[in-house]
Motif scaffolding. Structure first.
Motif, PDB file in Angstrom:
ATOM      1  N   SER A 134       0.831  -1.214   0.000  1.00 54.77           N
ATOM      2  CA  SER A 134       0.000   0.000   0.000  1.00 54.77           C
ATOM      3  C   SER A 134       0.857   1.252   0.000  1.00 54.77           C
ATOM      4  O   SER A 134       0.564   2.226  -0.708  1.00 54.77           O
ATOM      5  CB  SER A 134      -0.923  -0.009   1.225  1.00 54.77           C
ATOM      6  OG  SER A 134      -1.801  -1.099   1.196  1.00 54.77           O
ATOM      7  N   VAL A 135       1.934   1.251   0.795  1.00 54.27           N
ATOM      8  CA  VAL A 135       2.851   2.393   0.815  1.00 54.27           C
ATOM      9  C   VAL A 135       3.460   2.617  -0.567  1.00 54.27           C
ATOM     10  O   VAL A 135       3.491   3.739  -1.083  1.00 54.27           O
ATOM     11  CB  VAL A 135       3.967   2.176   1.864  1.00 54.27           C
ATOM     12  CG1 VAL A 135       5.080   3.206   1.689  1.00 54.27           C
ATOM     13  CG2 VAL A 135       3.393   2.247   3.273  1.00 54.27           C
ATOM     14  N   LEU A 136       3.928   1.537  -1.192  1.00 57.77           N
ATOM     15  CA  LEU A 136       4.563   1.649  -2.509  1.00 57.77           C
ATOM     16  C   LEU A 136       3.552   2.062  -3.577  1.00 57.77           C
ATOM     17  O   LEU A 136       3.855   2.907  -4.436  1.00 57.77           O
ATOM     18  CB  LEU A 136       5.218   0.333  -2.897  1.00 57.77           C
ATOM     19  CG  LEU A 136       6.456  -0.064  -2.081  1.00 57.77           C
ATOM     20  CD1 LEU A 136       7.001  -1.407  -2.578  1.00 57.77           C
ATOM     21  CD2 LEU A 136       7.537   1.001  -2.168  1.00 57.77           C
ATOM     22  N   PHE A 137       2.351   1.469  -3.548  1.00 51.89           N
ATOM     23  CA  PHE A 137       1.328   1.807  -4.537  1.00 51.89           C
ATOM     24  C   PHE A 137       0.932   3.276  -4.424  1.00 51.89           C
ATOM     25  O   PHE A 137       0.851   3.995  -5.432  1.00 51.89           O
ATOM     26  CB  PHE A 137       0.100   0.915  -4.358  1.00 51.89           C
ATOM     27  CG  PHE A 137      -1.070   1.341  -5.201  1.00 51.89           C
ATOM     28  CD1 PHE A 137      -1.125   1.019  -6.557  1.00 51.89           C
ATOM     29  CD2 PHE A 137      -2.114   2.086  -4.648  1.00 51.89           C
ATOM     30  CE1 PHE A 137      -2.203   1.439  -7.335  1.00 51.89           C
ATOM     31  CE2 PHE A 137      -3.185   2.502  -5.421  1.00 51.89           C
ATOM     32  CZ  PHE A 137      -3.242   2.178  -6.775  1.00 51.89           C
ATOM     33  N   PHE A 138       0.677   3.719  -3.202  1.00 49.59           N
ATOM     34  CA  PHE A 138       0.273   5.110  -3.013  1.00 49.59           C
ATOM     35  C   PHE A 138       1.386   6.065  -3.437  1.00 49.59           C
ATOM     36  O   PHE A 138       1.137   7.083  -4.082  1.00 49.59           O
ATOM     37  CB  PHE A 138      -0.088   5.353  -1.540  1.00 49.59           C
ATOM     38  CG  PHE A 138      -0.489   6.765  -1.244  1.00 49.59           C
ATOM     39  CD1 PHE A 138      -1.734   7.243  -1.614  1.00 49.59           C
ATOM     40  CD2 PHE A 138       0.387   7.629  -0.600  1.00 49.59           C
ATOM     41  CE1 PHE A 138      -2.112   8.555  -1.350  1.00 49.59           C
ATOM     42  CE2 PHE A 138       0.032   8.936  -0.332  1.00 49.59           C
ATOM     43  CZ  PHE A 138      -1.227   9.399  -0.704  1.00 49.59           C
ATOM     44  N   SER A 139       2.627   5.753  -3.101  1.00 47.78           N
ATOM     45  CA  SER A 139       3.759   6.612  -3.457  1.00 47.78           C
ATOM     46  C   SER A 139       3.987   6.622  -4.961  1.00 47.78           C
ATOM     47  O   SER A 139       4.304   7.671  -5.543  1.00 47.78           O
ATOM     48  CB  SER A 139       5.025   6.148  -2.724  1.00 47.78           C
ATOM     49  OG  SER A 139       4.848   6.212  -1.319  1.00 47.78           O
ATOM     50  N   LEU A 140       3.829   5.466  -5.605  1.00 55.53           N
ATOM     51  CA  LEU A 140       3.968   5.409  -7.064  1.00 55.53           C
ATOM     52  C   LEU A 140       2.881   6.231  -7.735  1.00 55.53           C
ATOM     53  O   LEU A 140       3.155   6.975  -8.697  1.00 55.53           O
ATOM     54  CB  LEU A 140       3.898   3.954  -7.537  1.00 55.53           C
ATOM     55  CG  LEU A 140       3.956   3.737  -9.059  1.00 55.53           C
ATOM     56  CD1 LEU A 140       5.279   4.248  -9.621  1.00 55.53           C
ATOM     57  CD2 LEU A 140       3.758   2.257  -9.401  1.00 55.53           C
ATOM     58  N   PHE A 141       1.658   6.101  -7.257  1.00 57.80           N
ATOM     59  CA  PHE A 141       0.555   6.897  -7.805  1.00 57.80           C
ATOM     60  C   PHE A 141       0.840   8.387  -7.639  1.00 57.80           C
ATOM     61  O   PHE A 141       0.644   9.181  -8.571  1.00 57.80           O
ATOM     62  CB  PHE A 141      -0.750   6.522  -7.099  1.00 57.80           C
ATOM     63  CG  PHE A 141      -1.923   7.378  -7.491  1.00 57.80           C
ATOM     64  CD1 PHE A 141      -2.602   7.134  -8.675  1.00 57.80           C
ATOM     65  CD2 PHE A 141      -2.337   8.426  -6.680  1.00 57.80           C
ATOM     66  CE1 PHE A 141      -3.683   7.932  -9.047  1.00 57.80           C
ATOM     67  CE2 PHE A 141      -3.413   9.227  -7.041  1.00 57.80           C
ATOM     68  CZ  PHE A 141      -4.090   8.980  -8.235  1.00 57.80           C
ATOM     69  N   SER A 142       1.322   8.793  -6.453  1.00 58.76           N
ATOM     70  CA  SER A 142       1.647  10.195  -6.201  1.00 58.76           C
ATOM     71  C   SER A 142       2.757  10.668  -7.130  1.00 58.76           C
ATOM     72  O   SER A 142       2.714  11.782  -7.669  1.00 58.76           O
ATOM     73  CB  SER A 142       2.079  10.380  -4.744  1.00 58.76           C
ATOM     74  OG  SER A 142       1.057  10.006  -3.854  1.00 58.76           O
ATOM     75  N   PHE A 143       3.768   9.804  -7.318  1.00 64.11           N
ATOM     76  CA  PHE A 143       4.906  10.148  -8.179  1.00 64.11           C
ATOM     77  C   PHE A 143       4.444  10.387  -9.621  1.00 64.11           C
ATOM     78  O   PHE A 143       4.800  11.397 -10.247  1.00 64.11           O
ATOM     79  CB  PHE A 143       5.938   9.025  -8.124  1.00 64.11           C
ATOM     80  CG  PHE A 143       7.080   9.184  -9.085  1.00 64.11           C
ATOM     81  CD1 PHE A 143       8.158   9.994  -8.784  1.00 64.11           C
ATOM     82  CD2 PHE A 143       7.065   8.522 -10.312  1.00 64.11           C
ATOM     83  CE1 PHE A 143       9.212  10.152  -9.675  1.00 64.11           C
ATOM     84  CE2 PHE A 143       8.118   8.661 -11.203  1.00 64.11           C
ATOM     85  CZ  PHE A 143       9.184   9.486 -10.886  1.00 64.11           C
TER      86      PHE A 143
ATOM     87  N   PHE B  19      -2.946   1.016   6.492  1.00 65.78           N
ATOM     88  CA  PHE B  19      -2.245   2.182   5.957  1.00 65.78           C
ATOM     89  C   PHE B  19      -3.188   3.329   5.643  1.00 65.78           C
ATOM     90  O   PHE B  19      -2.918   4.495   5.973  1.00 65.78           O
ATOM     91  CB  PHE B  19      -1.471   1.788   4.701  1.00 65.78           C
ATOM     92  CG  PHE B  19      -0.901   2.964   3.956  1.00 65.78           C
ATOM     93  CD1 PHE B  19       0.175   3.676   4.468  1.00 65.78           C
ATOM     94  CD2 PHE B  19      -1.460   3.384   2.755  1.00 65.78           C
ATOM     95  CE1 PHE B  19       0.692   4.780   3.800  1.00 65.78           C
ATOM     96  CE2 PHE B  19      -0.947   4.481   2.068  1.00 65.78           C
ATOM     97  CZ  PHE B  19       0.129   5.183   2.596  1.00 65.78           C
ATOM     98  N   TRP B  20      -4.314   3.028   4.993  1.00 62.63           N
ATOM     99  CA  TRP B  20      -5.231   4.087   4.567  1.00 62.63           C
ATOM    100  C   TRP B  20      -5.853   4.786   5.768  1.00 62.63           C
ATOM    101  O   TRP B  20      -6.040   6.013   5.755  1.00 62.63           O
ATOM    102  CB  TRP B  20      -6.306   3.505   3.651  1.00 62.63           C
ATOM    103  CG  TRP B  20      -5.719   2.714   2.529  1.00 62.63           C
ATOM    104  CD1 TRP B  20      -5.715   1.353   2.390  1.00 62.63           C
ATOM    105  CD2 TRP B  20      -4.982   3.232   1.405  1.00 62.63           C
ATOM    106  NE1 TRP B  20      -5.044   0.987   1.251  1.00 62.63           N
ATOM    107  CE2 TRP B  20      -4.587   2.108   0.624  1.00 62.63           C
ATOM    108  CE3 TRP B  20      -4.637   4.514   0.997  1.00 62.63           C
ATOM    109  CZ2 TRP B  20      -3.858   2.260  -0.552  1.00 62.63           C
ATOM    110  CZ3 TRP B  20      -3.909   4.661  -0.176  1.00 62.63           C
ATOM    111  CH2 TRP B  20      -3.524   3.545  -0.936  1.00 62.63           C
TER     112      TRP B  20
ATOM    113  N   MET C  68      12.246   2.190   4.619  1.00 61.10           N
ATOM    114  CA  MET C  68      10.844   2.181   5.044  1.00 61.10           C
ATOM    115  C   MET C  68      10.266   0.773   5.005  1.00 61.10           C
ATOM    116  O   MET C  68       9.588   0.327   5.955  1.00 61.10           O
ATOM    117  CB  MET C  68      10.037   3.125   4.145  1.00 61.10           C
ATOM    118  CG  MET C  68       8.648   3.415   4.624  1.00 61.10           C
ATOM    119  SD  MET C  68       7.873   4.756   3.700  1.00 61.10           S
ATOM    120  CE  MET C  68       8.542   6.179   4.554  1.00 61.10           C
ATOM    121  N   LEU C  69      10.552   0.033   3.941  1.00 58.55           N
ATOM    122  CA  LEU C  69      10.071  -1.346   3.856  1.00 58.55           C
ATOM    123  C   LEU C  69      10.755  -2.222   4.904  1.00 58.55           C
ATOM    124  O   LEU C  69      10.124  -3.126   5.479  1.00 58.55           O
ATOM    125  CB  LEU C  69      10.322  -1.903   2.455  1.00 58.55           C
ATOM    126  CG  LEU C  69       9.463  -1.308   1.335  1.00 58.55           C
ATOM    127  CD1 LEU C  69       9.896  -1.858  -0.016  1.00 58.55           C
ATOM    128  CD2 LEU C  69       7.982  -1.579   1.568  1.00 58.55           C
TER     129      LEU C  69
END
Length: 560
Positions: free
Chosen positions: A68-77, A169-170, A498-499
């Motif tokens: 979830s952290v990686l998906f959200f950060s990738l989407f933000s990027f 996470f959310w 972080m991971l």
């Protein structure tokens, strides 16, 4: 000189005075207790979960939380990257600024998604109001929120008893932004606006220069709202190229005091929240003592270096005022320099490149320690906890006993994750410096030669690898090579540790709690505080002393 130290002491007293109640508040927010804001923000929170769907409140494993952290950060990027590339056709662009180049947009998107806010551009000349307000400011909120969320994952790992779940996470991100970051930013924004910090959707205005009588353009924008969260979220990216040395971002001593307090406020409050969360305030006291000790020592060192620098004759009234705003002077400039590199903030109110060699060495070393001295929002504290685990492990080796912390045994897998957290930024700093120097064009990108030029390179990669964002001047940073290399380093140094922290938390959470016995190492007494300080300093010194000797240390001895 004594008046400077008195002002700095008052600042620290006020900081701790504000951090204690805020820490209690954050603890209540993250343990879902009812607070004053619940009646107002509760319905909004519920609607956010309804929009996100069932996954918004289900407990997550380490794999699910990390994904979830990686998906959200990738989407933000990706979203920010597209926004920067296409800002020329987006609204709120009164100066008709074109989109960024691909390499610069990549670097900027990586910078703000990773809470680094490294800037290879001047905001007033490169970014539209839309990009600043809906791109960078939004990322300042969410990147800080992600760091704090991962911190509480680690704390749950210590407090869980044979449980694999680490929270959601959310839900964590929503509560942090909604109940902590937004209300604080609103208050700080109003304080800054009251002192003259700009806040408008208007573009540049034309006026007449007082000195030459010529027509000039003054850039405006949504400055106060971005400055508030850039400081509170330990982001640091300036709306203008001059950052917080620019009068429209930081007009006077009052705004300077508010912004400087904001840099350290949440990191200090999280230490208080940590003590409450683990139900042992002495553990929080240990971290607060170590953090304050390092901060005060660094502050004294920088202030004395700038006040009594070797190239200045204090008897004749000389001191190092080069690169400093006269409205702040040496005292407030030194305090800001230490605060911004102790926390992973990176904003400036003075030109760090103009500090004395030792005055510049100390902020650089604070970054190289991993920015655990208060550190970034969330990331600083989980970095400090990792160093505590290392110190306990070393102590366990000395006495031949399995190390324990907060009732959990520290075993081989845990130490592997600890090593990833500590060594990743360290190695990326040195590797990045090496790759830059090996580039055939490196010398053409330097404004200075000799030890000072090397210091500029080492400082830049210490900043990039530790998600700080500040820089010495004199180094050309807007090149495709630097943009790609710097952006890659920022992404790796943010998400690998972080991971590792998330999986460390998961492994700790699976373990049963161990009862404290007579052989358990105390982690709250003076002996352990001393050992922790030694471990932190030794790790930093062994890693960077040779590089420092080529840069600021050599420059110090060459200075007449």
């Amino acid at each position: 000189m004594s008046s400077i130290f008195i002002q700095q002491a008052i600042f620290l007293i006020i900081l701790i005075g504000l951090a204690i109640p805020l820490g209690v508040y954050i603890y209540k927010v993250m343990t879902e207790q009812k607070i004053v804001m619940t009646k107002i923000l509760g319905p909004i929170e519920t609607n956010i979960y309804r929009f996100l769907g069932p996954t918004a409140q289900k407990p997550m494993t380490a794999k699910q939380y990390g994904a979830s952290v990686l998906f959200f950060s990738l989407f933000s990027f990706v979203l920010l990257l597209v926004m920067l590339l296409t800002q020329g056709i987006l609204p709120l662009n009164p100066e008709q600024l074109p989109g960024m180049s691909l390499s610069l947009a990549f670097n900027t998107a990586a910078s703000f998604v990773t809470n680094t806010n490294w800037q290879a551009y001047a905001g007033e000349n490169s970014l539209s109001i839309f990009s600043q307000a809906f791109g960078l400011t939004v990322q300042n909120f969410v990147s800080a929120g992600v760091g704090i969320a991962v911190l509480f994952v680690l704390l749950r790992g210590f407090m869980n008893r044979s449980i694999k779940h680490l929270g959601n996470f959310w839900q964590d991100l929503t509560r942090i932004i909604l109940y902590v970051l937004l209300p604080l930013s609103f208050v700080v924004s109003l304080l800054l606006i009251s002192q003259g910090v700009v806040q408008t959707f208007a573009g540049s205005v034309e006026t007449t220069s007082l000195e030459l009588g010529e027509k000039i353009f003054l850039p405006l924008g949504t400055v106060a709202s971005q400055v508030a969260i850039k400081q509170l979220g330990t982001n640091g990216g300036g709306y203008f190229g001059g950052n917080s040395a620019y009068p429209f971002e930081n007009p006077n001593l009052i705004s300077n005091f508010v912004e400087n307090i904001s840099i350290l406020l949440i990191p200090a409050a999280l230490i208080v929240a940590f003590g409450l969360f683990v139900k042992d305030w002495k553990q929080g006291r240990t971290i607060m003592i170590v953090s304050l000790g390092f901060l005060i020592a660094a502050l004294i060192g920088v202030t004395i270096s700038e006040y009594y620098g070797p190239q200045f004759n204090h008897v004749l009234g000389q001191m190092n005022l080069e690169g400093k705003e006269t409205r702040f002077g040496i005292g407030w400039s030194s305090l800001w320099a230490v605060s911004t590199t102790a926390a992973s903030n990176g904003s400036i109110n003075a030109m760090l490149d103009s500090f004395t060699p030792l005055g510049g060495l100390i902020p650089m070393f604070l970054m190289q320690l991993g920015e655990i001295i208060f550190g970034g929002a969330g990331s600083g504290l989980y970095g400090m906890i990792v160093f505590i685990l290392l110190a306990i492990f070393i102590a366990g080796l000395l006495v031949g006993r399995t190390p324990e912390y907060l009732g959990k045994k520290i075993e081989p897998f845990d130490m592997k994750m600890v090593c990833l957290v500590i060594l990743t930024p360290l190695l990326l700093t040195l590797i990045g410096t090496m790759l830059f120097i090996m580039n055939p064009q490196a010398m053409s990108w330097l404004g200075n030669q000799g030890p000072h030029g090397f210091s500029e390179i080492l400082y830049a990669f210490s900043s990039l690898a530790n998600n700080n964002g500040s820089a010495f001047a004199g180094l050309t940073v807007d090149t495709p090579f630097m943009n790609i290399l710097g952006g890659s380093i920022m992404l790796l140094s943010r998400f690998i540790p972080m991971l590792a922290v998330i999986y460390l938390a998961s492994n700790l959470g699976k373990k049963k709690s161990v009862a404290t016995g007579s052989g358990t190492l105390s982690t709250t007494n003076a002996t352990f505080v001393t050992m922790l300080i030694i471990v932190i300093v030794v790790i930093g010194a062994l890693s960077f002393l040779p590089a420092m000797a080529l840069g600021p240390i050599a420059e110090h001895f060459m200075t007449k």
